[in-house]
Design a protein around this motif. Structure first.
Motif, PDB file in Angstrom:
ATOM      1  N   ALA A  45     -60.232   9.695 -28.671  1.00 34.79           N
ATOM      2  CA  ALA A  45     -60.419  10.781 -27.942  1.00 34.79           C
ATOM      3  C   ALA A  45     -59.244  11.800 -27.909  1.00 34.79           C
ATOM      4  CB  ALA A  45     -60.299  10.114 -26.481  1.00 34.79           C
ATOM      5  N   GLY A  67     -59.539  15.629 -28.982  1.00 36.71           N
ATOM      6  CA  GLY A  67     -59.047  16.636 -27.863  1.00 36.71           C
ATOM      7  C   GLY A  67     -57.874  17.519 -28.626  1.00 36.71           C
ATOM      8  N   THR A  87     -64.768  21.948 -23.492  1.00 33.77           N
ATOM      9  CA  THR A  87     -64.889  20.815 -22.840  1.00 33.77           C
ATOM     10  C   THR A  87     -66.285  20.020 -23.057  1.00 33.77           C
ATOM     11  OG1 THR A  87     -63.085  21.668 -21.230  1.00 33.77           O
ATOM     12  CG2 THR A  87     -64.559  19.614 -20.658  1.00 33.77           C
ATOM     13  N   ALA A  88     -67.150  20.796 -22.788  1.00 35.82           N
ATOM     14  CA  ALA A  88     -68.604  20.165 -22.918  1.00 35.82           C
ATOM     15  C   ALA A  88     -68.844  19.874 -24.548  1.00 35.82           C
ATOM     16  CB  ALA A  88     -69.501  21.332 -22.523  1.00 35.82           C
ATOM     17  N   ARG A 140     -66.592  18.819 -26.828  1.00 33.58           N
ATOM     18  CA  ARG A 140     -65.702  17.836 -26.865  1.00 33.58           C
ATOM     19  C   ARG A 140     -66.632  16.563 -26.272  1.00 33.58           C
ATOM     20  NH1 ARG A 140     -60.946  20.718 -25.589  1.00 33.58           N
ATOM     21  NH2 ARG A 140     -61.199  20.202 -23.503  1.00 33.58           N
ATOM     22  N   GLN A 141     -67.153  16.718 -25.016  1.00 33.34           N
ATOM     23  CA  GLN A 141     -67.841  15.636 -24.505  1.00 33.34           C
ATOM     24  C   GLN A 141     -69.166  15.217 -25.272  1.00 33.34           C
ATOM     25  OE1 GLN A 141     -68.353  17.125 -20.766  1.00 33.34           O
ATOM     26  NE2 GLN A 141     -66.326  16.122 -19.914  1.00 33.34           N
ATOM     27  N   ASP A 142     -69.855  16.231 -25.596  1.00 34.00           N
ATOM     28  CA  ASP A 142     -70.950  16.010 -26.564  1.00 34.00           C
ATOM     29  C   ASP A 142     -70.478  15.346 -27.895  1.00 34.00           C
ATOM     30  OD1 ASP A 142     -72.266  16.873 -24.406  1.00 34.00           O
ATOM     31  OD2 ASP A 142     -73.126  18.914 -25.383  1.00 34.00           O
ATOM     32  N   SER A 165     -68.121  13.330 -28.828  1.00 34.80           N
ATOM     33  CA  SER A 165     -67.655  11.927 -28.119  1.00 34.80           C
ATOM     34  C   SER A 165     -68.953  11.128 -27.986  1.00 34.80           C
ATOM     35  CB  SER A 165     -66.479  12.009 -27.262  1.00 34.80           C
ATOM     36  OG  SER A 165     -66.843  12.403 -26.186  1.00 34.80           O
ATOM     37  N   LYS A 166     -69.945  11.697 -27.479  1.00 29.27           N
ATOM     38  CA  LYS A 166     -70.897  10.770 -26.910  1.00 29.27           C
ATOM     39  C   LYS A 166     -71.967  10.509 -28.110  1.00 29.27           C
ATOM     40  CE  LYS A 166     -71.853  12.750 -22.428  1.00 29.27           C
ATOM     41  NZ  LYS A 166     -72.493  13.697 -21.568  1.00 29.27           N
TER      42      LYS A 166
END
Length: 134
Positions: free
Chosen positions: A8, A12, A48-49, A51-53, A55-56
């Motif tokens: 993470a 980031g 941000t979105a 990075r989140q996508d 990481s999922k």
């Protein structure tokens, strides 16, 4: 848990220091002003979105055998319709390169394409990735 936190943090930092697009400007000699003619590519929801996508979707098991720092750079074209194509990843860890190619292909959201003079244009975007495994 340590690997997830490290992943993470690396994701980031990699995305925080990723490529930023500067608007292209032209000089208009008639009225001595600069006109912005280009807007950059944007992922729905911003960085941000993205990075989140990522990481999922990212499968950490591909990095179990890696040690030290692995770096990759994924480049792709964002087409005028918001789809991505020509995905290629280079870096010092083939497993990370392959996983980043898979992740980028698995992203379902359409990007907001770059525009020039109000028209959507094809443009290239880069996503760096750094992964540290201790």
């Amino acid at each position: 848990m340590k690997k997830i936190v490290t992943f993470a943090l690396c994701l980031g930092f990699g995305l925080a220091f990723s490529q930023t697009n500067q608007p292209e400007t032209t000089y208009n000699p008639d009225n001595n002003t600069e006109n912005t003619v280009t807007t950059p590519v944007e992922y729905p929801g911003g960085m941000t979105a993205l990075r989140q996508d990522i990481s999922k979707i990212f499968d950490l098991s591909c990095m179990e055998k890696a040690s030290g720092t692995s770096k990759s750079l994924t480049s792709f074209d964002v087409n005028p319709d918001g789809s991505i194509s020509s995905i290629s990843t280079t870096g010092n860890n083939p497993a990370l390169n392959k996983e980043m190619d898979r992740v980028m292909n698995a992203l379902k959201k359409r990007w907001k394409p770059a525009t020039k003079n109000g028209q959507a244009i094809k443009s290239t975007y880069n996503v760096p990735m750094t992964f540290k495994n201790y």
